[in-house]
Scaffold this motif. Structure first.
Motif, PDB file in Angstrom:
ATOM      1  N   LYS A   1       6.648 -27.997 -23.764  1.00  0.00           N
ATOM      2  CA  LYS A   1       6.914 -27.886 -22.329  1.00  0.00           C
ATOM      3  C   LYS A   1       6.036 -26.784 -21.736  1.00  0.00           C
ATOM      4  O   LYS A   1       5.890 -25.713 -22.333  1.00  0.00           O
ATOM      5  N   THR A   2       5.470 -27.030 -20.580  1.00  0.00           N
ATOM      6  CA  THR A   2       4.749 -25.972 -19.870  1.00  0.00           C
ATOM      7  C   THR A   2       5.732 -24.859 -19.523  1.00  0.00           C
ATOM      8  O   THR A   2       6.834 -25.134 -19.029  1.00  0.00           O
ATOM      9  N   ILE A   3       5.344 -23.605 -19.787  1.00  0.00           N
ATOM     10  CA  ILE A   3       6.236 -22.475 -19.525  1.00  0.00           C
ATOM     11  C   ILE A   3       5.806 -21.759 -18.254  1.00  0.00           C
ATOM     12  O   ILE A   3       4.667 -21.292 -18.144  1.00  0.00           O
ATOM     13  N   ALA A   4       6.700 -21.694 -17.282  1.00  0.00           N
ATOM     14  CA  ALA A   4       6.517 -20.826 -16.117  1.00  0.00           C
ATOM     15  C   ALA A   4       7.326 -19.570 -16.419  1.00  0.00           C
ATOM     16  O   ALA A   4       8.563 -19.608 -16.424  1.00  0.00           O
ATOM     17  N   LEU A   5       6.642 -18.480 -16.714  1.00  0.00           N
ATOM     18  CA  LEU A   5       7.315 -17.321 -17.312  1.00  0.00           C
ATOM     19  C   LEU A   5       7.609 -16.224 -16.299  1.00  0.00           C
ATOM     20  O   LEU A   5       6.713 -15.538 -15.814  1.00  0.00           O
TER      21      LEU A   5
END
Length: 388
Positions: free
Chosen positions: A120-124
């Protein structure tokens, strides 16, 4: 052909970042859909969000609120879960495209690791994930070919300034200086919780607001920047910039400096993490230079704000040192928010932890878990001994 909506899971939807992320999603219903929302304690707001956005899944980490959640939402076509394990497992769901890690503290580490393993793409936004286990997380992201898009305003600014074929000389990380920039040590010794919770520029949750006041937050961002942008500690310079208009800068090897400017708002970095590489219109968040005609910069005072120097020390030491200061800080800040210790006791707790906790040069995930537990016990005992 109709564009497929990005499915987003928000870990920590009831906090400051989570609520603003939902506003971004609401502004672009043709582009984004909420797949899952989670919270720890704020069950009433979680229910309200679930009723508005109708996600596929809702998770309450504190299981004591499960019955209330089930009572309010059980008649609807959504899955309802409780417990920290459910928090980790929900990110595995196949339809999820982006996981926004907006939880506060160490609790964000395990879900982010699992989200990376499920590509999953991580928006951190949960900086503690990289603070505690930066080496582990960046190696995992590389192994699974997962992008980590920074949501912190400073790291988003750096990300926006980078050039694909240009070498970085230095990262200039800006800090507001918090509410006590001009306080003497004597004045800092009497700071109250109410004073520390009044940030001059940003509206944030209690924990990060206190971290900003001690400059621990900037220390964590130094550590985060090292892992996100693959630079050495000596390449990261902190500048106090009270206006919070320049969100950070990058100096390249030829001496050119690029900065990202904007009014103090988390909406832009949140929205950019969702839309990248595209930029979308954002209403009401535009900078008027005539209203902000004076921008100033100064060096941080490490004597009055030693938490920042502890972060550099931990980064240079490596191993589990940053995990040690994170755990010590979480306990110290929570205790300060209960009015049980003073403001200057927070850095004392960090110094004590660094001197007493077991150092591990090449920690595994299990070592981080053990270190976190050890330091929490150590600092709790230390605080009790001082109060006795």
């Amino acid at each position: 052909m109709e564009e497929q909506k990005k499915q987003i899971a928000i870990l920590g939807s009831t906090g400051s970042i989570g609520t603003q992320a939902l506003e971004v999603i609401a502004a672009y219903p043709d582009k984004y859909e909420v797949y899952a929302i989670t919270a720890n304690e704020n069950v009433e707001l979680l229910i309200k969000q679930a009723l508005q956005f109708m996600p596929e899944a809702v998770v309450i980490a504190n299981a004591k609120h499960y019955d209330r959640l089930k009572e309010a939402l059980g008649h609807l076509p959504m899955k309802i879960y409780a417990g920290s394990d459910a928090l980790c497992e929900i990110v595995e769901a196949q339809p999820i495209d982006i996981v926004l890690a907006a939880m506060v503290g160490y609790a964000g580490l395990a879900p982010v690791m699992n989200a990376i393993k499920h590509k999953k793409t991580i928006a951190l936004a949960n900086k503690e994930t990289l603070v505690v286990a930066g080496e582990l997380i960046t190696a995992l992201a590389l192994e699974y070919q997962v992008p980590i898009l920074p949501v912190d305003s400073e790291h988003s600014a750096i990300f926006q300034c980078l050039e694909p074929h240009s070498d970085i000389q230095k990262i200039l990380l800006t800090a507001s200086g918090g509410p006590f920039r001009h306080h003497s040590m004597e004045e800092l010794s009497t700071v109250t919780k109410a004073q520390a919770l009044k940030h001059p520029n940003w509206t944030m949750g209690a924990k990060i607001t206190i971290d900003s006041a001690t400059m621990m937050n900037k220390g964590f961002e130094v550590i985060e920047a090292k892992w996100l942008f693959n630079v050495k500690p000596e390449q990261i310079e902190v500048l106090v910039h009270p206006q919070s208009i320049v969100h950070s800068m990058v100096e390249f090897v030829d001496g050119a400096v690029k900065a990202q400017l904007g009014i103090p708002s988390m909406k832009l970095p949140i929205q950019l993490a969702f839309s990248y590489p595209e930029r979308l219109p954002l209403a009401g968040h535009h900078l008027d230079f005539l209203k902000h005609s004076t921008l100033t910069f100064e060096a941080p005072d490490l004597h009055r704000f030693p938490c920042l120097s502890f972060a550099y020390d931990a980064l240079k030491q490596g191993g589990n040192a940053a995990c040690i200061i994170n755990a010590a800080n979480e306990i110290a800040v929570a205790t300060f928010l209960q009015d049980k210790i003073g403001f200057l006791d927070i850095p004392r707790c960090l110094e004590y932890a660094l001197s007493k906790a077991s150092f591990i040069a090449r920690p595994t995930y299990e070592d981080y878990v053990q270190t976190d537990a050890e330091v929490r016990r150590l600092i709790t005992q230390y605080i009790h001994s001082k109060q006795a």
